[in-house]
Write a protein that holds these residues in place. Structure first.
Motif, PDB file in Angstrom:
ATOM      1  N   ALA A  72      42.098  36.928  42.465  1.00 47.46           N
ATOM      2  CA  ALA A  72      41.912  37.332  43.863  1.00 47.46           C
ATOM      3  C   ALA A  72      43.263  37.575  44.538  1.00 47.46           C
ATOM      4  O   ALA A  72      43.455  38.585  45.235  1.00 47.46           O
ATOM      5  N   GLN A  73      44.213  36.647  44.314  1.00 48.62           N
ATOM      6  CA  GLN A  73      45.540  36.812  44.923  1.00 48.62           C
ATOM      7  C   GLN A  73      46.239  38.066  44.394  1.00 48.62           C
ATOM      8  O   GLN A  73      46.879  38.794  45.138  1.00 48.62           O
ATOM      9  N   MET A  75      44.787  40.794  42.992  1.00 48.97           N
ATOM     10  CA  MET A  75      44.106  42.034  43.385  1.00 48.97           C
ATOM     11  C   MET A  75      44.338  42.368  44.863  1.00 48.97           C
ATOM     12  O   MET A  75      44.350  43.536  45.244  1.00 48.97           O
ATOM     13  N   ALA A 102      36.684  46.423  54.652  1.00 43.99           N
ATOM     14  CA  ALA A 102      35.717  45.317  54.530  1.00 43.99           C
ATOM     15  C   ALA A 102      35.763  44.710  53.137  1.00 43.99           C
ATOM     16  O   ALA A 102      35.650  43.484  52.980  1.00 43.99           O
ATOM     17  N   LEU A 103      35.951  45.542  52.123  1.00 45.76           N
ATOM     18  CA  LEU A 103      36.020  45.026  50.752  1.00 45.76           C
ATOM     19  C   LEU A 103      37.239  44.129  50.537  1.00 45.76           C
ATOM     20  O   LEU A 103      37.327  43.427  49.535  1.00 45.76           O
ATOM     21  N   HIS A 104      38.162  44.179  51.483  1.00 51.26           N
ATOM     22  CA  HIS A 104      39.309  43.274  51.420  1.00 51.26           C
ATOM     23  C   HIS A 104      39.211  42.194  52.495  1.00 51.26           C
ATOM     24  O   HIS A 104      40.189  41.504  52.775  1.00 51.26           O
ATOM     25  N   GLY A 105      38.040  42.083  53.100  1.00 47.25           N
ATOM     26  CA  GLY A 105      37.806  41.007  54.064  1.00 47.25           C
ATOM     27  C   GLY A 105      38.469  41.223  55.407  1.00 47.25           C
ATOM     28  O   GLY A 105      38.664  40.275  56.173  1.00 47.25           O
TER      29      GLY A 105
ATOM     30  N   MET B   1      45.309  37.506  52.143  1.00 42.29           N
ATOM     31  CA  MET B   1      44.624  36.259  51.846  1.00 42.29           C
ATOM     32  C   MET B   1      45.609  35.138  51.548  1.00 42.29           C
ATOM     33  O   MET B   1      46.703  35.395  51.100  1.00 42.29           O
ATOM     34  N   SER B   2      45.174  33.916  51.791  1.00 46.72           N
ATOM     35  CA  SER B   2      46.082  32.788  51.584  1.00 46.72           C
ATOM     36  C   SER B   2      46.035  32.343  50.123  1.00 46.72           C
ATOM     37  O   SER B   2      45.265  32.847  49.321  1.00 46.72           O
ATOM     38  N   GLU B   3      46.894  31.363  49.813  1.00 45.77           N
ATOM     39  CA  GLU B   3      46.924  30.818  48.445  1.00 45.77           C
ATOM     40  C   GLU B   3      45.582  30.197  48.071  1.00 45.77           C
ATOM     41  O   GLU B   3      45.190  30.192  46.918  1.00 45.77           O
ATOM     42  N   ARG B   4      44.851  29.705  49.092  1.00 51.32           N
ATOM     43  CA  ARG B   4      43.612  28.965  48.803  1.00 51.32           C
ATOM     44  C   ARG B   4      42.387  29.869  48.741  1.00 51.32           C
ATOM     45  O   ARG B   4      41.288  29.416  48.491  1.00 51.32           O
ATOM     46  N   GLY B   5      42.604  31.135  49.010  1.00 49.28           N
ATOM     47  CA  GLY B   5      41.477  32.058  48.923  1.00 49.28           C
ATOM     48  C   GLY B   5      41.105  32.608  50.281  1.00 49.28           C
ATOM     49  O   GLY B   5      41.816  32.428  51.264  1.00 49.28           O
ATOM     50  N   PHE B   6      39.957  33.288  50.321  1.00 49.96           N
ATOM     51  CA  PHE B   6      39.516  33.945  51.546  1.00 49.96           C
ATOM     52  C   PHE B   6      38.831  32.965  52.493  1.00 49.96           C
ATOM     53  O   PHE B   6      38.088  32.102  52.043  1.00 49.96           O
ATOM     54  N   ALA B  10      35.985  36.282  56.005  1.00 46.63           N
ATOM     55  CA  ALA B  10      36.319  37.415  55.140  1.00 46.63           C
ATOM     56  C   ALA B  10      35.157  37.722  54.186  1.00 46.63           C
ATOM     57  O   ALA B  10      34.854  38.890  53.921  1.00 46.63           O
ATOM     58  N   THR B  13      32.615  39.465  56.205  1.00 48.74           N
ATOM     59  CA  THR B  13      33.055  40.839  56.477  1.00 48.74           C
ATOM     60  C   THR B  13      32.789  41.734  55.270  1.00 48.74           C
ATOM     61  O   THR B  13      32.301  42.862  55.408  1.00 48.74           O
ATOM     62  N   ALA B  14      33.118  41.216  54.082  1.00 46.00           N
ATOM     63  CA  ALA B  14      32.916  42.019  52.867  1.00 46.00           C
ATOM     64  C   ALA B  14      31.434  42.310  52.668  1.00 46.00           C
ATOM     65  O   ALA B  14      31.054  43.454  52.368  1.00 46.00           O
ATOM     66  N   SER B 108      37.925  45.239  44.303  1.00 45.47           N
ATOM     67  CA  SER B 108      38.076  44.357  45.466  1.00 45.47           C
ATOM     68  C   SER B 108      38.476  42.961  44.964  1.00 45.47           C
ATOM     69  O   SER B 108      38.076  42.558  43.873  1.00 45.47           O
ATOM     70  N   PRO B 109      39.264  42.241  45.740  1.00 46.79           N
ATOM     71  CA  PRO B 109      39.686  40.908  45.274  1.00 46.79           C
ATOM     72  C   PRO B 109      38.562  39.875  45.238  1.00 46.79           C
ATOM     73  O   PRO B 109      38.746  38.790  44.698  1.00 46.79           O
ATOM     74  N   PHE B 110      37.408  40.195  45.818  1.00 46.84           N
ATOM     75  CA  PHE B 110      36.297  39.233  45.784  1.00 46.84           C
ATOM     76  C   PHE B 110      35.693  39.185  44.378  1.00 46.84           C
ATOM     77  O   PHE B 110      35.742  40.186  43.656  1.00 46.84           O
ATOM     78  N   ARG B 112      33.276  39.310  41.194  1.00 49.32           N
ATOM     79  CA  ARG B 112      32.320  40.361  40.864  1.00 49.32           C
ATOM     80  C   ARG B 112      30.882  39.948  41.162  1.00 49.32           C
ATOM     81  O   ARG B 112      30.083  40.758  41.602  1.00 49.32           O
ATOM     82  N   LEU B 115      30.285  40.661  44.745  1.00 45.32           N
ATOM     83  CA  LEU B 115      30.182  42.088  45.067  1.00 45.32           C
ATOM     84  C   LEU B 115      28.827  42.649  44.634  1.00 45.32           C
ATOM     85  O   LEU B 115      28.164  43.362  45.385  1.00 45.32           O
TER      86      LEU B 115
END
Lengths: 239, 273
Positions: A72-73, A75, A102-105, B1-6, B10, B13-14, B108-110, B112, B115
């Motif tokens: 995640a970090q 990407m 949105a796909l990136h929050g 995004m932070s080190e700990r995630g979204f 977020a 939003t996605a 997307s960083p989320f 799969r 998504l």
């Protein structure tokens, strides 16, 4: 810290060895060209860096984040422009960008500001409300770059971003990428098979049949015989 | 995004972005909305009206009394809307993959699973809008379940829509080209619909062919139909709930596996360059 660091990357499709022990680095704030003929392995390399394929050997780090352990970090710091169109042709430019934000929050309000910002960067403010299908090839490419920039990545991956464009549009897309590097300090890995897109000061990686043949400053690799001759000689020798 | 995630916002939003895009595409494709409504309405107005005279139905749960054939067939037609919608989503996934739009979703960083799950849920929202539009028209045709049935059916529609959408998602991972989609129509949609309790109760099926009855009883679509039918009449069918939930887990798990970069579909694909 490098924008992208790849070490010992190999990938196979069944019996076909698509990449063999590939190592390369994209330094921060630099334009790095990845030069290779069709089938050299450029798109496979991009697919591994963007996690469309998973790397089973070697390592990929984006801004210091390991792609396998911290996907995640990693990407979140990548912006990608694909060889083929990736925008939804039935939606407007602004709608496409809002979707990717949105796909990136990225929330709606922040997205609105960023859309205006990136469209200004690629000189498409006036086309925000137009459907992507109504844009010319060059404008679509610029819109793709705007999409790739929406989450403010540190590294842009551009896979044959000028394919199918006329000379003027090609020059515009290339100039836009170089401007982004100069003005905003982003880094770019520019995959191409067109030698005149590469300048002497660029970093250059020559990929052929899945192997890195040469890696360094473009001028140093080209030497006195010039890049075209050197490239042909290198890839001819490796044929 | 932070080190700990979204942060949680977020993720929301996605999800909202994916749902918004699906809805936008749906709104823009007015023909799709019309087709989704016309199909079950033709069945209701013509087929069901014609068969009313020849198909007698004794009291069949959840109905407390004899019902007209149109009343019996309505939940099956609602499920048919969801079945077609699930396959439509599958078609759109294959189209997105062929045009390249799918890659922008998958990079997307989320994760799969999130998504794909969001895309699935977005499709379900669209199918529920279609289902309620159909139920509204059916009300004017005289098919009037209890008023609270319209509320009680919502969770059933969500679950059955998710199951049928997950089936579509799974199938989309196995379909390599858009042209192959016609096969889905012939080998998935029609057999699933006809070999189910959508048009006839299972006990009637047993009278004509025990084998066909067994096939219908093994068809997950039968349970989606029954879940909707019971919920619409304010009853719970636990068996249908269990089968639909289990099938959802299997189909969605299969889809996530197939879309995993290390396994399934993407590991087998090769692109030039």
């Amino acid at each position: 810290m490098d924008a992208l660091r790849i070490r010992g990357l190999s990938h196979r499709f069944g019996a076909v060895q698509a990449l063999s022990d590939v190592s390369l680095t994209v330094p921060r704030g630099r334009f790095t060209a990845l030069l290779g003929v069709n089938g050299a392995g450029k798109t496979t390399l991009f697919s591994l860096v963007t996690r469309l394929y998973s790397n089973v050997s070697g390592s990929i780090e984006v801004a210091g984040y390991d792609l396998r352990r911290q996907p995640a970090q990693a990407m979140a710091r990548l912006g990608v422009v694909y060889q083929s169109r990736a925008l939804d042709a039935d939606l407007t430019v602004a709608q496409n960008l809002a979707y990717h934000a949105a796909l990136h929050g990225i929330g709606r309000r922040a997205a609105r500001d960023r859309i205006a910002q990136v469209l200004a960067q690629v000189d498409l403010e006036s086309r925000a409300g137009d459907r992507v299908s109504a844009l010319s090839g060059g404008q679509q490419r610029r819109a793709e770059i705007a999409r790739a920039l929406i989450h403010r990545p540190g590294l842009l991956l551009l896979d044959e971003a000028t394919v199918g464009l006329d000379v003027k549009a090609r020059a515009e897309v290339l100039a836009l990428t170089r401007r982004l590097i100069a003005d905003q300090g982003v880094s770019a890995l520019w995959a191409t098979h067109i030698l005149d897109e590469i300048q002497p000061d660029d970093d250059l990686v020559i990929l052929h049949k899945g192997r890195v043949l040469s890696d360094g400053k473009s001028a140093a690799i080209a030497g006195p015989s010039g890049l075209t001759r050197t490239f042909l000689s290198l890839t001819g020798a490796a044929a | 995004m932070s080190e700990r995630g979204f942060p949680a916002t977020a993720w929301a939003t996605a999800f909202r972005g994916i749902a918004w895009r699906e809805t936008l595409r749906f709104v823009q494709q007015r023909g799709r909305f019309l087709a989704a409504l016309v199909r079950p309405l033709v069945w209701l107005f013509i087929f069901a009206a014609g068969f009313r005279a020849v198909l007698g139905l004794s009291i069949t749960p959840p109905y407390q009394t004899y019902v007209l054939y149109e009343v019996y067939v309505t939940p099956g037609l609602v499920a048919m809307i969801q079945l077609f919608n699930g396959m439509q989503s599958s078609l759109s996934m294959v189209y997105d993959r062929e045009t390249g739009a799918m890659r922008t979703l998958l990079v997307s960083p989320f994760p799969r699973w999130f998504l794909l799950g969001s895309k699935l849920m977005a499709g379900v929202i669209v199918s529920i809008i279609q289902a309620y539009a159909f139920l509204a028209i059916a009300w004017f045709w005289g098919i009037r379940p209890p008023a609270w049935g319209y509320v009680a059916v919502l969770p059933a529609l969500v679950l059955s829509g998710l199951m049928l959408g997950a089936l579509g998602l799974f199938l989309s991972s196995a379909i390599r080209q858009l042209e192959n989609f016609a096969g889905v129509m012939n080998f998935v949609i029609f057999p699933m619909f006809f070999a189910s309790s959508a048009l006839y109760p299972l006990w009637r099926m047993r009278e004509s062919s025990p084998l066909l009855h067994d096939i219908c009883a093994a068809n997950p679509f039968t349970y989606a139909v029954e879940l909707i039918r019971f919920a619409l009449y304010l009853e719970m069918n636990w068996q249908a709930f269990g089968v639909v939930a289990a099938c959802l887990a299997v189909f969605f798990g299969g889809a996530v596996f197939m879309y995993d970069p290390a396994k399934g579909l993407w590991a087998r694909r090769k692109e030039r360059g």
